[in-house]
Enzyme design. Structure first.
Site, PDB file in Angstrom:
ATOM      1  N   ASP A  12       0.844  -1.185   0.181  1.00 56.04           N
ATOM      2  CA  ASP A  12      -0.068   0.056  -0.285  1.00 56.04           C
ATOM      3  C   ASP A  12       0.831   1.182  -0.160  1.00 56.04           C
ATOM      4  O   ASP A  12       0.739   2.264  -0.949  1.00 56.04           O
ATOM      5  CB  ASP A  12      -0.829  -0.120   1.184  1.00 56.04           C
ATOM      6  CG  ASP A  12      -1.712  -1.226   1.178  1.00 56.04           C
ATOM      7  OD1 ASP A  12      -2.537  -1.504   0.330  1.00 56.04           O
ATOM      8  OD2 ASP A  12      -1.487  -2.085   2.124  1.00 56.04           O
ATOM      9  N   GLU A  61       2.108  -6.310  -5.616  1.00 56.97           N
ATOM     10  CA  GLU A  61       1.625  -5.618  -6.632  1.00 56.97           C
ATOM     11  C   GLU A  61       2.915  -4.577  -7.189  1.00 56.97           C
ATOM     12  O   GLU A  61       3.249  -4.785  -8.248  1.00 56.97           O
ATOM     13  CB  GLU A  61       0.589  -4.278  -6.258  1.00 56.97           C
ATOM     14  CG  GLU A  61       0.064  -3.403  -7.380  1.00 56.97           C
ATOM     15  CD  GLU A  61      -1.338  -2.918  -6.951  1.00 56.97           C
ATOM     16  OE1 GLU A  61      -1.955  -3.378  -6.445  1.00 56.97           O
ATOM     17  OE2 GLU A  61      -1.471  -1.480  -7.268  1.00 56.97           O
TER      18      GLU A  61
HETATM   19  C1  LIG Z   1      12.217  -6.186  -0.110  1.00 56.42           C
HETATM   20  C2  LIG Z   1      12.048  -4.650  -0.413  1.00 56.42           C
HETATM   21  C3  LIG Z   1      10.858  -4.085  -0.838  1.00 56.42           C
HETATM   22  N1  LIG Z   1      10.551  -3.065  -1.164  1.00 56.42           N
HETATM   23  C4  LIG Z   1       9.349  -2.347  -1.550  1.00 56.42           C
HETATM   24  C5  LIG Z   1       9.070  -2.502  -3.077  1.00 56.42           C
HETATM   25  C6  LIG Z   1       7.443  -2.229  -2.928  1.00 56.42           C
HETATM   26  O1  LIG Z   1       7.365  -1.036  -3.115  1.00 56.42           O
HETATM   27  C7  LIG Z   1       7.016  -2.844  -1.642  1.00 56.42           C
HETATM   28  C8  LIG Z   1       6.559  -4.122  -1.652  1.00 56.42           C
HETATM   29  O2  LIG Z   1       5.222  -4.180  -2.107  1.00 56.42           O
HETATM   30  P1  LIG Z   1       4.616  -5.361  -2.992  1.00 56.42           P
HETATM   31  O3  LIG Z   1       5.755  -5.884  -3.849  1.00 56.42           O
HETATM   32  O4  LIG Z   1       3.489  -4.663  -3.582  1.00 56.42           O
HETATM   33  O5  LIG Z   1       4.378  -6.663  -1.955  1.00 56.42           O
HETATM   34  P2  LIG Z   1       3.800  -6.579  -0.753  1.00 56.42           P
HETATM   35  O6  LIG Z   1       3.266  -8.046  -0.325  1.00 56.42           O
HETATM   36  O7  LIG Z   1       4.484  -6.177   0.452  1.00 56.42           O
HETATM   37  O8  LIG Z   1       2.372  -5.793  -0.695  1.00 56.42           O
HETATM   38  C9  LIG Z   1       1.008  -6.442  -0.807  1.00 56.42           C
HETATM   39  O9  LIG Z   1       0.437  -5.609   0.147  1.00 56.42           O
HETATM   40  C10 LIG Z   1      -1.116  -6.002   0.186  1.00 56.42           C
HETATM   41  C11 LIG Z   1      -1.768  -5.185   1.331  1.00 56.42           C
HETATM   42  C12 LIG Z   1      -1.723  -5.622  -1.084  1.00 56.42           C
HETATM   43  O10 LIG Z   1      -3.118  -6.108  -1.082  1.00 56.42           O
HETATM   44  C13 LIG Z   1      -0.842  -6.406  -2.299  1.00 56.42           C
HETATM   45  O11 LIG Z   1      -1.677  -6.230  -3.207  1.00 56.42           O
HETATM   46  C14 LIG Z   1       0.284  -6.081  -2.246  1.00 56.42           C
HETATM   47  O12 LIG Z   1       0.519  -4.747  -2.670  1.00 56.42           O
HETATM   48  O13 LIG Z   1       8.291  -2.868  -0.991  1.00 56.42           O
HETATM   49  C15 LIG Z   1      11.646  -2.046  -1.028  1.00 56.42           C
HETATM   50  O14 LIG Z   1      11.553  -0.862  -1.514  1.00 56.42           O
HETATM   51  N2  LIG Z   1      12.865  -2.361  -0.574  1.00 56.42           N
HETATM   52  C16 LIG Z   1      13.109  -3.759  -0.061  1.00 56.42           C
HETATM   53  O15 LIG Z   1      13.941  -4.238   0.148  1.00 56.42           O
END
Ligand SMILES: Cc1cn([C@H]2C[C@H](O)[C@@H](COP(=O)(O)OP(=O)(O)O[C@H]3O[C@@H](C)[C@H](O)[C@@H](O)[C@H]3O)O2)c(=O)[nH]c1=O
Length: 358
Positions: free
Chosen positions: A15, A258
């Site tokens: 989010d 996402e």
């Molecule tokens: C591992 C890592 C992630 N990130 C960031 C990348 C992304 O912006 C974020 C991870 O988000 P996502 O890839 O979307 O995976 P997520 O599993 O963390 O988020 C999920 O949350 C739920 C509540 C939603 O319903 C899902 O649709 C999805 O958005 O973290 C970093 O910036 N540095 C890191 O080292």
């Protein structure tokens, strides 16, 4: 324009990850953004340097909110405070009110994108909220792709970046990133990777905890360990811009949710998506809908293998099945990326939409 983006952190980082990307993209295009978030803690590592034009504001129940700006974005149906909506209704002209939805490749997205929702009663009576759906086709709101992203991707030196992180690549080693939820197929993946010289860069949290448990190791950010031909690197949480570079540096990316799923597509390397699991199995339909679009860019035999691997990684089939041939898989991802690059990005579309509806 002055933007108010509202975000509630439900679980994980998606989010705030999406809202930060959007806010930073708009800010760098000269917009003024207030990002209202109930729990900004992840931004300490995700965006330690902030972004021009973006103010992060803690959104608590007692937070006094200022007058609404020109555009109010309600991310993922997070429900705005009624008193704020009332002030939106009194503002002249009223702000553009956008409900930013979750990403899906399903067909309903094309039908629903841009639809108005006139408010007949309640604090927002008289206002019109609009649904804005990100997506993968011309008839959707597109994907976040900030200006200069692809140019930076193409100029990237992966060996220099890996060395800077303390994980210089050894000759003949393939490099794999791992970002996942609890995953019952992980033992099969580790067994597969121990057969080929591999550097696997493991993100902290659920991915690191599972790998450590399966291999009897203790993750130490910045450290590493070996298991057969598999070399492990335990990553610290990376700022978003560095997380992107991780995806650019790897031959295969395991992503989830996402935002990392979208960034893997811009990386242009073979990737496997673990979709956010939903109790009613709706995620399986969503996964297949994406595969149906994406695999139009793969040769049939290769597409079948990719689908098999993705299903297995999402607990929809046993075993991992035969690994898709890397070169053909990469060509399919690049062809898919080219098709996406030909479409307008989400930030540009949102700016156009707001100017047109405002
Ligand atoms: C591992 C890592 C992630 N990130 C960031 C990348 C992304 O912006 C974020 C991870 O988000 P996502 O890839 O979307 O995976 P997520 O599993 O963390 O988020 C999920 O949350 C739920 C509540 C939603 O319903 C899902 O649709 C999805 O958005 O973290 C970093 O910036 N540095 C890191 O080292």
């Amino acid at each position: 324009m002055q933007w108010d983006i509202f975000c509630r952190v439900i679980d994980n980082f998606g989010d705030i990850g999406v809202c930060w990307r959007l806010g930073a993209d708009l800010g760098r295009r000269g917009e003024q953004v207030r990002l209202w978030v109930d729990d900004p803690s992840a931004l300490a590592w995700m965006a330690p340097d902030g972004a021009p034009g973006v103010d992060v504001c803690v959104w608590a129940q007692a937070t006094p909110l200022p007058d609404p700006g020109d555009v109010v974005v309600e991310a993922f149906g997070c429900e705005l405070p009624p008193a704020f909506v009332e002030r939106m209704a009194r503002r002249q002209p009223p702000p553009a009110w956008i409900n930013l939805e979750y990403l899906s490749a399903e067909d309903y997205v094309e039908r629903s994108h841009g639809l108005p929702s006139p408010q007949f009663s309640g604090p927002g009576a008289g206002l019109r909220k609009h649904f804005f759906y990100p997506g993968f086709s011309e008839r959707t709101g597109g994907l976040i792709r900030e200006p200069g992203l692809i140019e930076a991707r193409l100029a990237f030196d992966r060996d220099a970046w890996l060395a800077q992180q303390g994980y210089a690549r050894r000759t003949d080693e393939q490099v794999v990133s791992l970002f996942c939820y609890d995953n019952a197929a992980l033992p099969a993946l580790l067994a597969h990777l121990t057969e080929t010289p591999t550097l696997m860069l493991v993100t902290p949290g659920l991915a690191a905890a599972q790998v450590a448990r399966l291999l009897g190791l203790t993750p130490q950010p910045g450290g590493g360990a070996d298991s057969g031909l598999l070399r492990l690197g335990w990553l610290p949480p990376l700022p978003q811009a560095q997380f992107d570079r991780l995806l650019w540096a790897c031959d295969f990316n395991f992503v989830r949710g996402e935002d990392s799923f979208v960034r893997a597509q811009w990386a242009g390397q073979p990737f496997v998506w673990q979709i956010y699991p939903q109790g009613d199995g709706a995620h399986e339909i969503k996964l297949e809908a994406f595969l149906d679009r994406f695999l139009r860019h793969a040769e049939p035999g290769v597409g079948e293998r990719i689908r098999g691997l993705w299903r297995a990684w999402n607990g929809m089939a046993p075993g991992l099945g035969p690994w898709p041939p890397a070169d053909a898989w990469r060509s399919a991802v690049k062809s898919w990326r080219d098709a996406l690059l030909a479409q307008p990005d989400l930030g540009s579309q949102l700016l156009g939409f707001v100017r047109q509806t405002g």
